[in-house]
Write an enzyme that holds these catalytic residues in place. Sequence first.
Site, PDB file in Angstrom:
ATOM      1  N   VAL A   1      11.672 -16.246 -20.421  1.00 42.63           N
ATOM      2  CA  VAL A   1      12.294 -16.602 -22.348  1.00 42.63           C
ATOM      3  C   VAL A   1      12.338 -15.089 -22.644  1.00 42.63           C
ATOM      4  O   VAL A   1      10.727 -14.781 -22.687  1.00 42.63           O
ATOM      5  CB  VAL A   1      12.252 -17.624 -22.531  1.00 42.63           C
ATOM      6  CG1 VAL A   1      10.751 -18.081 -23.107  1.00 42.63           C
ATOM      7  CG2 VAL A   1      13.138 -17.810 -23.427  1.00 42.63           C
ATOM      8  N   ASP A  46      12.282 -14.542 -25.914  1.00 46.74           N
ATOM      9  CA  ASP A  46      12.400 -15.480 -27.088  1.00 46.74           C
ATOM     10  C   ASP A  46      11.548 -14.794 -28.544  1.00 46.74           C
ATOM     11  O   ASP A  46      11.902 -14.193 -29.431  1.00 46.74           O
ATOM     12  CB  ASP A  46      10.838 -16.652 -27.633  1.00 46.74           C
ATOM     13  CG  ASP A  46      11.320 -17.311 -28.730  1.00 46.74           C
ATOM     14  OD1 ASP A  46      11.312 -17.147 -29.475  1.00 46.74           O
ATOM     15  OD2 ASP A  46       9.861 -18.805 -28.547  1.00 46.74           O
ATOM     16  N   LYS A  67      16.739 -15.989 -26.373  1.00 48.28           N
ATOM     17  CA  LYS A  67      17.387 -16.185 -27.220  1.00 48.28           C
ATOM     18  C   LYS A  67      18.245 -15.654 -28.349  1.00 48.28           C
ATOM     19  O   LYS A  67      17.184 -14.563 -28.378  1.00 48.28           O
ATOM     20  CB  LYS A  67      15.796 -17.002 -28.079  1.00 48.28           C
ATOM     21  CG  LYS A  67      15.120 -17.966 -27.061  1.00 48.28           C
ATOM     22  CD  LYS A  67      14.422 -19.218 -27.191  1.00 48.28           C
ATOM     23  CE  LYS A  67      13.949 -19.944 -27.093  1.00 48.28           C
ATOM     24  NZ  LYS A  67      13.132 -20.803 -28.082  1.00 48.28           N
TER      25      LYS A  67
END
Length: 183
Positions: free
Chosen positions: A96, A98, A126
Amino acid sequence: MKKIWYTYDDIHHVIQQLAAKIEASGQQFDAMVAIGGGGFIPARILRSFLNIPIYTVTLAYYDANDKPTDSPQKIQWIEGIAANLQGKNILVVDEVDDSRVTLEYCLNELAQAGISQLGVAVLHEKLKAKKGTLPANLPYFSGITVEDWWINYPWDALDLAAHNSEAANGNHHSEINKKALRR
Protein backbone atom coordinates in the site's frame (compact mmCIF):
# COMPACT_ATOMS: atom_id res chain seq x y z
CA MET A 1 -11.99 4.62 10.16
CA LYS A 2 -13.81 2.59 7.52
CA LYS A 3 -12.40 -0.90 7.01
CA ILE A 4 -12.35 -3.09 3.92
CA TRP A 5 -11.31 -6.69 3.37
CA TYR A 6 -9.68 -8.34 0.36
CA THR A 7 -9.40 -12.07 -0.26
CA TYR A 8 -6.43 -13.89 -1.74
CA ASP A 9 -8.42 -14.29 -4.95
CA ASP A 10 -8.95 -10.51 -5.09
CA ILE A 11 -5.27 -9.87 -4.52
CA HIS A 12 -4.19 -12.35 -7.18
CA HIS A 13 -6.58 -10.88 -9.75
CA VAL A 14 -5.47 -7.29 -9.05
CA ILE A 15 -1.78 -8.24 -9.25
CA GLN A 16 -2.43 -9.92 -12.59
CA GLN A 17 -3.87 -6.60 -13.80
CA LEU A 18 -0.95 -4.72 -12.22
CA ALA A 19 1.51 -6.93 -14.12
CA ALA A 20 -0.36 -6.18 -17.34
CA LYS A 21 -0.01 -2.42 -16.63
CA ILE A 22 3.72 -2.82 -16.05
CA GLU A 23 4.19 -4.86 -19.23
CA ALA A 24 2.05 -2.42 -21.27
CA SER A 25 4.25 0.47 -20.10
CA GLY A 26 7.22 -0.97 -21.98
CA GLN A 27 9.35 -0.48 -18.86
CA GLN A 28 11.63 -3.48 -18.29
CA PHE A 29 12.72 -4.46 -14.78
CA ASP A 30 15.58 -6.82 -13.94
CA ALA A 31 14.55 -7.55 -10.35
CA MET A 32 12.16 -6.57 -7.58
CA VAL A 33 12.85 -5.37 -4.07
CA ALA A 34 9.93 -6.33 -1.85
CA ILE A 35 9.33 -4.19 1.22
CA GLY A 36 8.39 -6.49 4.09
CA GLY A 37 6.17 -7.50 5.57
CA GLY A 38 3.31 -6.29 3.33
CA GLY A 39 5.19 -6.32 0.03
CA PHE A 40 6.39 -9.93 0.26
CA ILE A 41 3.24 -11.66 -0.96
CA PRO A 42 2.37 -9.14 -3.71
CA ALA A 43 5.97 -9.37 -4.99
CA ARG A 44 5.83 -13.17 -5.02
CA ILE A 45 2.59 -13.18 -7.00
CA LEU A 46 3.94 -10.47 -9.32
CA ARG A 47 7.00 -12.66 -9.95
CA SER A 48 4.70 -15.28 -11.50
CA PHE A 49 3.74 -12.77 -14.17
CA LEU A 50 6.98 -10.79 -14.64
CA ASN A 51 9.42 -13.69 -14.11
CA ILE A 52 12.13 -11.62 -12.40
CA PRO A 53 13.95 -12.33 -9.12
CA ILE A 54 12.93 -10.85 -5.77
CA TYR A 55 15.20 -9.34 -3.14
CA THR A 56 13.75 -8.32 0.20
CA VAL A 57 14.10 -5.56 2.73
CA THR A 58 12.15 -5.07 5.92
CA LEU A 59 11.37 -1.59 7.15
CA ALA A 60 9.25 -0.61 10.13
CA TYR A 61 7.38 2.70 10.10
CA TYR A 62 4.59 1.70 12.48
CA ASP A 63 5.06 0.55 16.06
CA ALA A 64 3.37 -2.39 17.79
CA ASN A 65 0.22 -0.26 18.27
CA ASP A 66 0.00 0.66 14.55
CA LYS A 67 1.15 4.23 15.25
CA PRO A 68 3.69 5.82 12.91
CA THR A 69 7.18 6.38 14.29
CA ASP A 70 9.45 9.36 13.56
CA SER A 71 10.97 7.64 10.53
CA PRO A 72 11.24 4.14 9.09
CA GLN A 73 13.79 1.83 10.63
CA LYS A 74 15.78 -0.83 8.81
CA ILE A 75 15.01 -4.27 10.19
CA GLN A 76 16.55 -6.23 7.29
CA TRP A 77 18.53 -4.73 4.42
CA ILE A 78 20.29 -6.03 1.33
CA GLU A 79 23.83 -5.00 2.27
CA GLY A 80 26.29 -6.47 -0.21
CA ILE A 81 23.56 -7.53 -2.61
CA ALA A 82 22.98 -3.89 -3.56
CA ALA A 83 26.26 -3.94 -5.51
CA ASN A 84 24.83 -6.71 -7.70
CA LEU A 85 21.80 -4.54 -8.46
CA GLN A 86 23.72 -1.46 -9.61
CA GLY A 87 23.03 -0.61 -13.23
CA LYS A 88 19.83 -2.67 -13.27
CA ASN A 89 16.19 -1.58 -13.37
CA ILE A 90 14.69 -2.39 -9.99
CA LEU A 91 10.97 -2.44 -9.17
CA VAL A 92 10.23 -1.69 -5.51
CA VAL A 93 7.05 -3.50 -4.42
CA ASP A 94 4.82 -2.79 -1.41
CA GLU A 95 1.22 -3.55 -0.56
CA VAL A 96 0.00 0.00 0.00
CA ASP A 97 1.04 3.56 -0.79
CA ASP A 98 -0.38 5.19 2.33
CA SER A 99 1.75 8.01 3.76
CA ARG A 100 4.49 7.31 1.19
CA VAL A 101 7.13 7.69 3.91
CA THR A 102 8.31 4.08 3.70
CA LEU A 103 8.50 4.17 -0.11
CA GLU A 104 10.47 7.43 -0.04
CA TYR A 105 12.85 6.04 2.59
CA CYS A 106 13.42 2.79 0.69
CA LEU A 107 14.01 4.58 -2.62
CA ASN A 108 16.48 7.00 -0.99
CA GLU A 109 18.38 4.15 0.66
CA LEU A 110 18.58 2.21 -2.60
CA ALA A 111 19.77 5.35 -4.42
CA GLN A 112 22.48 5.86 -1.77
CA ALA A 113 23.58 2.27 -2.41
CA GLY A 114 24.13 3.22 -6.05
CA ILE A 115 20.91 1.90 -7.56
CA SER A 116 19.51 4.69 -9.68
CA GLN A 117 17.09 2.97 -12.05
CA LEU A 118 14.01 2.44 -9.91
CA GLY A 119 10.27 2.00 -10.27
CA VAL A 120 7.44 1.40 -7.80
CA ALA A 121 4.51 -1.03 -7.83
CA VAL A 122 1.87 -1.06 -5.10
CA LEU A 123 -1.24 -3.14 -4.71
CA HIS A 124 -3.26 -0.23 -3.24
CA GLU A 125 -2.74 3.50 -3.60
CA LYS A 126 -4.67 5.52 -1.01
CA LEU A 127 -6.27 8.78 -2.13
CA LYS A 128 -4.88 11.12 0.49
CA ALA A 129 -2.20 13.73 1.05
CA LYS A 130 1.22 12.08 1.27
CA LYS A 131 3.95 12.93 3.77
CA GLY A 132 6.66 11.37 1.61
CA THR A 133 7.58 12.24 -1.96
CA LEU A 134 8.72 10.21 -4.92
CA PRO A 135 11.24 11.33 -7.54
CA ALA A 136 9.83 13.02 -10.64
CA ASN A 137 9.41 10.70 -13.63
CA LEU A 138 9.65 7.58 -11.45
CA PRO A 139 7.77 4.70 -13.10
CA TYR A 140 4.82 4.18 -10.72
CA PHE A 141 2.16 1.47 -10.94
CA SER A 142 -0.81 0.82 -8.66
CA GLY A 143 -3.37 -1.95 -8.79
CA ILE A 144 -6.30 -0.23 -7.06
CA THR A 145 -6.84 3.33 -5.92
CA VAL A 146 -8.91 3.50 -2.71
CA GLU A 147 -10.11 6.03 -0.20
CA ASP A 148 -8.19 6.37 3.06
CA TRP A 149 -9.70 3.22 4.55
CA TRP A 150 -8.08 0.59 6.75
CA ILE A 151 -7.26 -2.32 4.42
CA ASN A 152 -7.44 -5.81 5.87
CA TYR A 153 -5.21 -8.18 3.91
CA PRO A 154 -5.67 -11.94 4.04
CA TRP A 155 -2.03 -12.53 5.02
CA ASP A 156 -2.65 -10.55 8.23
CA ALA A 157 -5.69 -12.64 9.22
CA LEU A 158 -5.46 -14.99 12.16
CA ASP A 159 -8.78 -16.54 11.11
CA LEU A 160 -8.96 -16.69 7.31
CA ALA A 161 -12.56 -17.96 7.29
CA ALA A 162 -13.69 -14.97 9.38
CA HIS A 163 -11.66 -12.64 7.15
CA ASN A 164 -13.27 -14.02 3.99
CA SER A 165 -16.68 -13.82 5.67
CA GLU A 166 -16.14 -10.08 6.24
CA ALA A 167 -15.23 -9.69 2.57
CA ALA A 168 -18.31 -11.69 1.49
CA ASN A 169 -20.66 -9.78 3.83
CA GLY A 170 -20.35 -6.49 2.01
CA ASN A 171 -17.19 -5.25 3.71
CA HIS A 172 -15.42 -5.84 0.44
CA HIS A 173 -15.55 -3.23 -2.26
CA SER A 174 -15.82 -5.19 -5.47
CA GLU A 175 -16.94 -2.05 -7.33
CA ILE A 176 -13.49 -0.61 -6.68
CA ASN A 177 -11.99 -3.74 -8.23
CA LYS A 178 -14.18 -3.33 -11.31
CA LYS A 179 -13.10 0.30 -11.69
CA ALA A 180 -9.43 -0.64 -11.29
CA LEU A 181 -9.71 -3.33 -13.94
CA ARG A 182 -11.17 -0.91 -16.49
CA ARG A 183 -8.08 1.33 -16.30
